[in-house]
Write a protein that holds these residues in place. Sequence first.
Motif, PDB file in Angstrom:
ATOM      1  N   ARG A  64       0.801  -1.060  -0.158  1.00 53.43           N
ATOM      2  CA  ARG A  64       0.093   0.070  -0.064  1.00 53.43           C
ATOM      3  C   ARG A  64       0.913   1.457  -0.022  1.00 53.43           C
ATOM      4  N   HIS A  66       2.052   5.141   0.342  1.00 59.97           N
ATOM      5  CA  HIS A  66       1.701   6.342   0.943  1.00 59.97           C
ATOM      6  C   HIS A  66       2.665   7.475   0.645  1.00 59.97           C
ATOM      7  N   GLU A  80     -10.414   9.840  -2.110  1.00 60.12           N
ATOM      8  CA  GLU A  80     -10.340   8.397  -1.740  1.00 60.12           C
ATOM      9  C   GLU A  80      -9.716   7.939  -0.254  1.00 60.12           C
ATOM     10  N   ARG A  81      -8.723   8.712  -0.269  1.00 59.08           N
ATOM     11  CA  ARG A  81      -7.821   8.540   1.060  1.00 59.08           C
ATOM     12  C   ARG A  81      -8.278   9.239   2.370  1.00 59.08           C
ATOM     13  N   GLU A  84      -9.336   6.412   5.151  1.00 58.59           N
ATOM     14  CA  GLU A  84      -7.961   5.913   5.618  1.00 58.59           C
ATOM     15  C   GLU A  84      -7.408   6.711   6.898  1.00 58.59           C
ATOM     16  N   TYR A  87      -5.229  10.339   7.552  1.00 52.79           N
ATOM     17  CA  TYR A  87      -5.507  10.940   6.193  1.00 52.79           C
ATOM     18  C   TYR A  87      -6.683  12.063   6.399  1.00 52.79           C
TER      19      TYR A  87
END
Length: 294
Positions: A64, A66, A80-81, A84, A87
């Motif tokens: 993943r 970052h 979209e982040r 998570e 974020y």
Amino acid sequence: MTGTSTGVLTGLAETEWRERAELHERRVDALVGDHLRRRSAGERHPVEDFLFTYYNLKPSQLRRWHPGAGSVLLGEGARERLSERFYTELPGGVGLDVPAFLAARPVLDFVERLLSSVAERPAHLGCFGLHEWAMVYRTEEVRHGQVPLRLGHEGTDRVVESHRVQCSHFDAFRFFTAPARPLNTLQPTRERQAELDQPGCLHANMDLYKWAYKLTPAVPSELVADCFELSKEIRVLDMRASPYDLREWGYEPVRIETAEGKAAYMDHQRDFAERGAVLRERVLAVCRELRAAV
């Protein structure tokens, strides 16, 4: 808007950060592909499994991507982040919520203190990887039961007894057999780790991977992968210099019981110390950036 930084933020266009993410994913796929195939087949590997058992980051987590602290993801796709952890919205886009990250990651203090202490010390070479030998000293219970000892039990014990054992790393020392512990010139503890770890130690350099991923997502994923790659190379030397006979697995031994083997081990150790120093400074730079951002 929460988590804003007082430092300089670098905006990453969506085309740029998506390309970086794709490159990272392909790189990690190449690094962990063999492990995943073996795992699916229920096969064990005496060298590489360590990277996924002792270190507890899952391959999917390593994969993943970052951007790390100080970066802002631009474009509609960046939103979209927001689902998570850590974020948040930042000026112009999405990035790391530094205050929330620091509140949830008290390990930052330990990592910064440990890596700073190690960076200030000279590299001590010449331990010759005897920690692996001390882990099977005077015992019939070996850690890799599917792999024979290259010199047998008695020969392995003689190597330990004929050398000065000087392991400074607690997470290696804690696996010594009971008869081997008094033979070590040091008695490392967790509390003394920042005092005793040094840049020539294979395990201290392998652990750069651990400290990098423990600071995810503040550490750019490219740096985490760099640390993983170094750790993987060091693990190979660690086991080639061990008492195990791994030739059936494709690993020629570094015979540290000989003068030639000792010289070869030290050459590798010196190279890893130099490369580890660069990565250590990069992780420390992230630590300093996090401090400056609040």
